[in-house]
Enzyme design. Structure first.
Site, mmCIF file in Angstrom:
data_model
loop_
_atom_site.group_PDB
_atom_site.id
_atom_site.type_symbol
_atom_site.label_atom_id
_atom_site.label_comp_id
_atom_site.label_asym_id
_atom_site.label_seq_id
_atom_site.Cartn_x
_atom_site.Cartn_y
_atom_site.Cartn_z
ATOM 1 N N LYS A 65 50.323 46.319 40.635
ATOM 2 C CA LYS A 65 49.002 45.884 41.082
ATOM 3 C C LYS A 65 48.982 46.082 42.585
ATOM 4 C CE LYS A 65 46.283 41.942 42.347
ATOM 5 N NZ LYS A 65 46.183 40.493 42.468
ATOM 6 N N TYR A 103 53.576 43.624 42.618
ATOM 7 C CA TYR A 103 52.324 43.203 43.251
ATOM 8 C C TYR A 103 52.418 43.526 44.729
ATOM 9 C CZ TYR A 103 48.577 39.909 44.661
ATOM 10 O OH TYR A 103 47.449 39.326 45.188
ATOM 11 N N THR A 135 43.942 34.617 44.198
ATOM 12 C CA THR A 135 42.669 33.932 43.970
ATOM 13 C C THR A 135 42.900 32.581 43.316
ATOM 14 O OG1 THR A 135 41.686 36.109 43.652
ATOM 15 C CG2 THR A 135 40.348 34.217 43.020
#
Length: 345
Positions: A164, A136, A48
């Site tokens: 994550k 991730y 993001t």
């Protein structure tokens, strides 16, 4: 032993100035705003935050600004993915010196690697990093991290403390938790998929890195608190609201432009992104802003949009925000009306 990573870690968007550089004063104001509205931590240099559109020096500057502004009020999970293991370890060293709580490292991207190569990459980092590492997993953009790889790394590398997962797959999350928790009960599991935050928490996740929390931190924090408190009916309504908002931001514009447009509506000057947009895309983004303003105004988060939606100011509550069935209906109707007007529904 360091405290387990828990709660909502907001993936930080980065405001741009008129020349396309980092707007430091606005970034600092944004950090304060997020912390004041209850996020548990900050997550710069994620997807993001457009980490691929910054230079390595800019990525370190972003983390330095955020760490300085946060002043230890909340922990920071900093994206540290670089082009190879050596450069990633240099980023880990830099962020350790800044006092960052942990780093998040995406699996190697561009080249689609085998599980054996993904394991070797993270093992090299895990055995040499001076700072805790969060794996991730974002298989739509990078080599996937499968369950056996997570299990091996968790058992062999003490510094690898969390994952994550942005796949949005609940069964995959359950399998990881089942494989890792027996031997590493302190290992953290975070979801990066906003649309599944509530169910992910219910199956054992510790929190999330959710882009929507950069737009409506109040609602995301409230969803987290209600779910953990077992107030599932109210939590479910808020999850529905967030799905509507999330889908609008992610599917009606190039990612993450929809999220940037929404943060603009909350009072920040995000500037024009570094990804060039066509005239048609800019026009679509302008219309998206109106739709988002309708959604946000339903919860009392923006002023009434020009030419548009009536504002229903929610009655104040002790925990803030909204989340009733009526709210869900109003939001859904607003989105459907806008999509029909644009010939998309």
């Amino acid at each position: 032993m360091a405290e387990r990573l828990r709660g909502i870690f907001t993936p930080n968007l980065v405001p741009y100035d008129a020349d396309g550089g980092i707007n430091e004063p606005e970034l600092r104001r944004y950090v304060d705003w997020l912390i004041e509205r209850g996020v548990h931590g900050l997550y710069p240099n994620g997807s993001t935050g457009e980490f691929t559109r910054f230079t390595p020096e800019e990525r370190q500057r972003i983390v330095a600004i955020i760490a300085d502004q946060a002043r230890g009020r909340v922990p920071i999970l900093a994206g540290a993915a670089e082009a190879n293991a050596r450069e990633t370890l240099r980023a880990c060293e830099a962020y350790a010196e800044m006092g960052v709580r942990a780093v998040a490292i995406v699996a190697p991207f561009y080249y689609k690697l085998s599980p054996a190569s993904v394991y070797a990459y993270f093992r090299e980092i895990g055995l040499n990093t001076p700072i805790d590492v969060t794996l991730y997993n974002i298989p739509m953009f990078a080599s996937p991290i499968d369950v056996p790889t997570v299990q091996r790394l968790s058992e062999e590398c003490e510094r690898i403390v969390a994952i994550k997962d942005s796949s949005g797959e609940i069964p995959h999350m359950i399998r990881m938790i089942q494989a890792v928790r027996p031997n590493r009960p302190e290992f953290s599991f975070l979801t990066g998929w906003d649309a599944a935050l509530m169910p992910m928490l219910l199956v054992g996740c510790d929190g999330g890195t959710n882009a929507s929390s950069g737009v409506v931190p109040e609602l995301t924090r409230k969803l987290y608190d209600l779910t953990l408190a077992g107030q599932l009916d109210e939590a479910r309504h808020i999850q529905y609201d967030l799905v509507t908002l999330f889908d609008t931001m992610i599917f009606q514009a190039e990612f993450p432009e929809g999220f940037r447009a929404a943060v603009n509506l909350r009072g920040f000057q995000m500037g024009r992104g570094r990804q060039p947009l066509s005239e048609g895309q800019l026009a679509d983004l302008s219309e998206l802003s109106r739709t988002l303003q309708c959604l946000l105004s339903t919860h009392g988060f923006t002023d009434q949009p020009v030419g548009g939606c009536p504002v229903d100011t929610p009655a104040p509550t002790s925990s803030g925000g909204a989340g009733s069935a009526d709210d869900v209906s109003r939001i859904t109707q607003a989105v459907l009306a806008e999509l029909k007007r644009r010939g998309l529904a």
